[in-house]
Design an enzyme around this catalytic site. Structure first.
Site, PDB file in Angstrom:
ATOM      1  N   CYS A  92      -4.552  -4.743  -2.426  1.00 10.88           N
ATOM      2  CA  CYS A  92      -5.158  -5.738  -3.320  1.00 10.88           C
ATOM      3  C   CYS A  92      -4.194  -6.066  -4.458  1.00 10.88           C
ATOM      4  CB  CYS A  92      -6.461  -5.206  -3.903  1.00 10.88           C
ATOM      5  SG  CYS A  92      -7.513  -4.395  -2.708  1.00 10.88           S
ATOM      6  N   CYS A 113      -7.114  -1.246  -4.109  1.00 11.01           N
ATOM      7  CA  CYS A 113      -6.081  -0.398  -3.520  1.00 11.01           C
ATOM      8  C   CYS A 113      -4.727  -1.120  -3.609  1.00 11.01           C
ATOM      9  CB  CYS A 113      -6.413  -0.083  -2.063  1.00 11.01           C
ATOM     10  SG  CYS A 113      -6.650  -1.556  -1.074  1.00 11.01           S
TER      11      CYS A 113
END
Lengths: 349, 80
Positions: B13, B10
């Site tokens: 990250c 996502c």
């Protein structure tokens, strides 16, 4: 240099920084009251009684107002919730039986910082720690359903009674739906690999060992990332709200979707489920529709349907849940929301 | 040095990976950066909140995106 390094480390300095922030915020909120009068009517010489001017005024005023409210709500809830974590919640839930576990899980779902991209690791972690599936689902339902932005906005726009109704009914849905899933023994519809995963290493609790500056930094970062993510929903929501406010005939919605329409709540939920927005984007619509005579139960059901059930989260959860379980999850939550809508329309009538 | 970024990919990250890459370059470290997206592997590190930063197989941050300065501090103290 990051914010964490710039924030003073003395108690006096911290109070000063926070005080200055709150002061600036209050000033902006206060200026918003007359700023747009001055800009539109005095500055551009627009006619205050014209419908178009009124709609523009409503849009500008509401945009700034909701933006300011969001900044303080997101910041405060992020800083407060930095003292909680999924890891801590799991420790609370470990060894709890169903029933008590469902109640606790729903409550913790509200106060635990949780992003839907962590839904799968959290689900695996809960199951590996022996938390029953139904209890885990209560947590996963409550987390988006009882939304901190919705709580903050409802509190400022509608008062504490409506807010309390929202929180209590959201928790009830999460507890009930989780409990029903537990009774249905849905373990058979969880992807088998979940039960083989062992949590290794040493669990790090993200809520521990943070400095004051780091928590402030987290609040600021969250305000930035969340606003960057939702601003378009916000503008669309406020724009629609302004149009409804200025142009929809007074009794239009009340006639077609009022309390005496038995399908009102059902239709609101069916529209809300596929809509992917955010509590902040929905709230301006809710305010505008409420002013046009739509009943609160229908509106709360609509908002809950938008925030609780979203396609991206379903796609993520599909990695650990079989379609049968996803379907039951959506059905129980959806039926709960519909029931709450009708109940409120009956109570508040 | 071995650096791992744990998370399903996502936005958080991505941000953490960016911070780690920049920090490694700024410090001139000899390090490999690896993304771990497999859920079972993430759980193997005991991580329940993503993203997480793992340096030499030890989880140092989980559940938030640390600032670039913090990543630099973590990396340089692990490099000693």
């Amino acid at each position: 240099m990051s914010i964490a390094e710039r924030i003073p480390t003395t108690a006096k300095g911290r109070v000063g920084v926070l005080g200055a922030g709150v002061g600036l915020w209050a000033l902006a909120y206060w200026v918003n009251e007359w700023l747009w009068d001055a800009v539109l009517f005095t500055g551009f010489g627009l006619d205050p009684t014209s419908r178009i001017t009124e709609t523009i005024h409503f849009f500008l005023y509401d945009s700034l107002k909701i933006l300011l409210l969001l900044v303080i709500i997101i910041f405060a809830s992020t800083v407060l919730r930095s003292f909680m974590s999924v890891e801590r919640t799991r420790a609370f839930l470990g060894g709890k039986r169903e029933g008590v576990g469902n109640i606790l899980a729903a409550g913790l779902g509200v106060i635990t910082p949780f992003c839907s991209c962590s839904a799968v690791p959290a689900f695996i972690g809960f199951v590996a720690a022996g938390v029953p599936i139904g209890v885990t689902m209560s947590f996963l339902i409550a987390s988006p359903l009882v939304n901190e932005i919705a709580i903050g906005l409802l509190l400022t726009l509608f008062g504490w009674q409506i807010t309390a109704l929202y929180v209590v009914s959201g928790l009830t849905i999460a507890i009930g739906a989780g409990w029903i899933l537990g009774r249905l023994h849905v373990e058979r519809w969880v992807e088998p690999f979940v039960f083989d995963v062992r949590l290794g290493g040493q669990v790090i609790d993200p809520s521990l060992g943070l400095t004051f500056g780091q928590r402030m930094q987290m609040g600021v970062e969250e305000v930035k990332t969340l606003l960057a993510k939702i601003w378009i929903y916000l503008l669309v929501g406020i724009g629609l709200g302004a149009l409804i406010h200025g142009w929809a005939p007074t009794d239009f919605f009340a006639t077609y979707a009022g309390a005496d329409n038995p399908f009102g709540v059902l239709i609101a939920v069916l529209i809300g489920v596929p809509l992917y927005s955010n509590a902040a984007g929905v709230m301006p619509l809710v305010v505008a529709l409420f002013d046009k005579g739509l009943p609160m139960g229908t509106l709360l059901a609509f908002m809950m349907a938008v925030v609780a059930l979203s396609l991206p989260e379903m796609i993520l959860l599909r990695r650990v849940l079989r379609p049968q379980l996803l379907a039951i999850f959506i059905a129980t939550t959806g039926l709960g929301i519909i029931a709450v809508g009708y109940l409120f329309n009956a109570i508040l009538a | 040095m071995n650096i791992k970024i744990l998370g399903p990919g996502c936005r958080n990250c991505v941000n953490l990976t960016k911070a780690a890459t920049t920090a490694v370059r700024q410090l001139g470290l000899d390090a490999t950066i690896e993304k771990v997206e497999d859920y079972a592997a993430i759980a193997g590190y005991g991580v329940m909140s993503t993203p997480a930063l793992v340096i030499n197989d030890k989880v140092v941050v989980s559940g938030r995106v640390p600032t670039l300065a913090e990543v630099r501090t973590l990396l340089s103290s692990a490099a000693v």
